[in-house]
Scaffold this motif. Structure first.
Motif, PDB file in Angstrom:
ATOM      1  N   UNK A   6       1.025  -1.137  -0.028  1.00 37.70           N
ATOM      2  CA  UNK A   6       0.004   0.013  -0.003  1.00 37.70           C
ATOM      3  C   UNK A   6       0.902   1.254  -0.136  1.00 37.70           C
ATOM      4  N   UNK A   7       1.871   1.256  -0.807  1.00 39.81           N
ATOM      5  CA  UNK A   7       2.812   2.384  -0.725  1.00 39.81           C
ATOM      6  C   UNK A   7       2.260   3.556  -1.787  1.00 39.81           C
ATOM      7  N   UNK A   8       0.980   3.779  -1.613  1.00 39.35           N
ATOM      8  CA  UNK A   8       0.485   4.730  -2.400  1.00 39.35           C
ATOM      9  C   UNK A   8      -0.616   5.598  -1.851  1.00 39.35           C
ATOM     10  N   UNK A   9      -0.787   7.000  -2.176  1.00 43.10           N
ATOM     11  CA  UNK A   9      -1.884   7.579  -1.718  1.00 43.10           C
ATOM     12  C   UNK A   9      -2.814   7.851  -2.802  1.00 43.10           C
ATOM     13  N   UNK A  10      -4.063   8.445  -2.483  1.00 40.33           N
ATOM     14  CA  UNK A  10      -4.779   8.380  -3.644  1.00 40.33           C
ATOM     15  C   UNK A  10      -4.764   9.945  -4.154  1.00 40.33           C
ATOM     16  N   UNK A  12      -6.499  12.123  -4.526  1.00 42.70           N
ATOM     17  CA  UNK A  12      -6.945  13.486  -3.695  1.00 42.70           C
ATOM     18  C   UNK A  12      -5.392  14.364  -3.623  1.00 42.70           C
ATOM     19  N   UNK A  17      -1.051  20.315  -5.958  1.00 43.42           N
ATOM     20  CA  UNK A  17      -0.318  20.320  -7.136  1.00 43.42           C
ATOM     21  C   UNK A  17      -0.827  20.697  -8.400  1.00 43.42           C
ATOM     22  N   UNK A  46      -4.283   5.759  -8.044  1.00 45.68           N
ATOM     23  CA  UNK A  46      -3.198   5.260  -7.005  1.00 45.68           C
ATOM     24  C   UNK A  46      -1.980   6.229  -7.272  1.00 45.68           C
ATOM     25  N   UNK A  49       4.253   9.075  -4.492  1.00 48.07           N
ATOM     26  CA  UNK A  49       4.727  10.498  -4.227  1.00 48.07           C
ATOM     27  C   UNK A  49       6.417  10.198  -4.077  1.00 48.07           C
ATOM     28  N   UNK A  50       6.915   8.868  -3.825  1.00 47.99           N
ATOM     29  CA  UNK A  50       8.147   8.807  -3.360  1.00 47.99           C
ATOM     30  C   UNK A  50       9.205   8.999  -4.572  1.00 47.99           C
ATOM     31  N   UNK A  54       5.087  13.309  -8.630  1.00 41.92           N
ATOM     32  CA  UNK A  54       3.781  12.416  -8.510  1.00 41.92           C
ATOM     33  C   UNK A  54       3.617  11.419  -9.590  1.00 41.92           C
TER      34      UNK A  54
END
Lengths: 92, 254
Positions: A6-10, A12, A17, A46, A49-50, A54
């Motif tokens: 789950x190394x992601x955000x959504x 939103x 940005x 998905x 951000x790492x 993005x």
């Protein structure tokens, strides 16, 4: 290294940005994926951000739909994974 | 009426504003609510968020996104920060930032994960940990607007010590007509709590949520794994994916 599924955000996370580039809220827009043809809200992509910037992937097939990198004097937006973007607009 | 960013509405370009910490409230051992004064704040809807930017003396700058914890109130903005142990931003915001200190803030942003107080359809809120924050903004906005929209909130936390907004939620459950609140403990529950500690499951969501036939709008917020689990369960129970709105915080949420 332990990998986390789950190394992601959504999507939103793109609201701020992308607000630097667009006059409307793009997270409420509906995008169509080039790879699988599925449509869905940008808010549901998905977002990783790492990486530098993005990277937003299709939740259905994991294809990269959008990439955004901000440098001090420019923004670089790659939408080649997005076939179309339907943006809700007030009556014109 | 305050200008409010709405989905699809043309809005003035967002700019970074200087916010000043006016006060703070410690919610738990690891969560603090910041009350910020933001001159020129344009207003917002519950569920929207802001980007916070910190810049070091050497010019290094980093930013994070935080949900707004309360409905619009003039130039006052509330954020509840959960400290992430090895976080880059949240320990500073939760521990170091002192009353009178400035931070940079940009917003409101996000036009998808939001509830408009004029809506009357049933709403299901499912929050995991600090995922309660944008949902609390909706609960507060509902009360402020004297809305009678049927609300159900399922709040999943590890232990009673991790409850954010505990006393306000108790009051809301008692006083806000039409709002049902269920707390689910995953590690340890209070004595005599009817449900044994454990992960939020299908039974909980079926029992304490709305039946899909009621066509509720479902807002789910929490860590990514929690949100995936709840959203999948809602779809499995028959909820239309188009009425499920999710907000995940990833590994860098702080």
């Amino acid at each position: 290294m332990v990998t986390n599924a789950y190394e992601y955000e959504d999507g939103n996370a793109l609201a701020g940005p992308l607000s630097e580039l667009f006059a409307v809220d793009v997270t409420a827009a509906t995008g169509r994926c080039v790879s699988c043809g599925d449509t869905g809200r940008v808010a549901d992509l998905r977002v990783y951000v790492n990486a530098p910037g993005y990277v937003a992937r299709c939740p259905g097939c994991d294809h990269v739909m959008l990439r955004l990198v901000r440098s001090p004097d420019a923004a670089w937006l790659d939408l080649q994974g997005t076939l179309s973007l339907r943006v809700p607009m007030p009556p014109g | 009426m305050a200008r409010t960013a709405l989905p699809g509405r043309l809005s003035p370009r967002l700019e970074w504003r200087v916010a000043t910490l006016a006060d703070f409230v410690d919610e738990t051992a690891t969560a603090r609510t910041l009350l910020l004064d933001v001159p020129g704040w344009p207003g917002h809807l519950p569920g929207q968020h802001v980007d916070v930017r910190l810049t070091d003396e050497d010019g290094y700058s980093t930013q994070r996104s935080y949900s707004l914890a309360a409905p619009a109130d003039g130039e006052r903005v509330e954020l509840t920060i959960q400290r992430v142990e090895d976080g880059e931003v949240s320990p500073y915001l939760a521990d170091t930032l002192a009353v009178g200190d400035p931070i940079e803030l940009r917003g409101p942003v996000g036009g998808w994960f939001l509830w408009h107080p004029s809506r009357t359809a049933p709403v299901l809120l499912v929050g995991g940990g600090s995922g309660i924050v944008p949902l609390m903004a909706m609960v507060r906005a509902r009360r402020q607007a004297r809305s009678r929209a049927p609300f159900r909130l399922i709040y999943s936390v590890r232990t009673p010590m991790d409850l954010i907004y505990a006393s306000e939620l108790r009051r809301s459950a008692r006083d806000d007509g039409g709002l049902d609140i269920t707390t689910v403990y995953t590690r340890s529950a209070p004595e005599a709590w009817p449900r044994p500690p454990g992960r939020l499951g299908l039974d909980d969501i079926e029992r304490f949520g709305w039946p899909p036939q009621f066509e509720p709008t479902c807002f789910v917020c929490g860590p990514t794994g929690f949100v995936e689990h709840v959203a999948t369960t809602l779809v499995h129970l028959g909820h239309d994916p188009r009425r499920i709105r999710t907000e995940r915080f990833g590994p860098t949420g702080g």
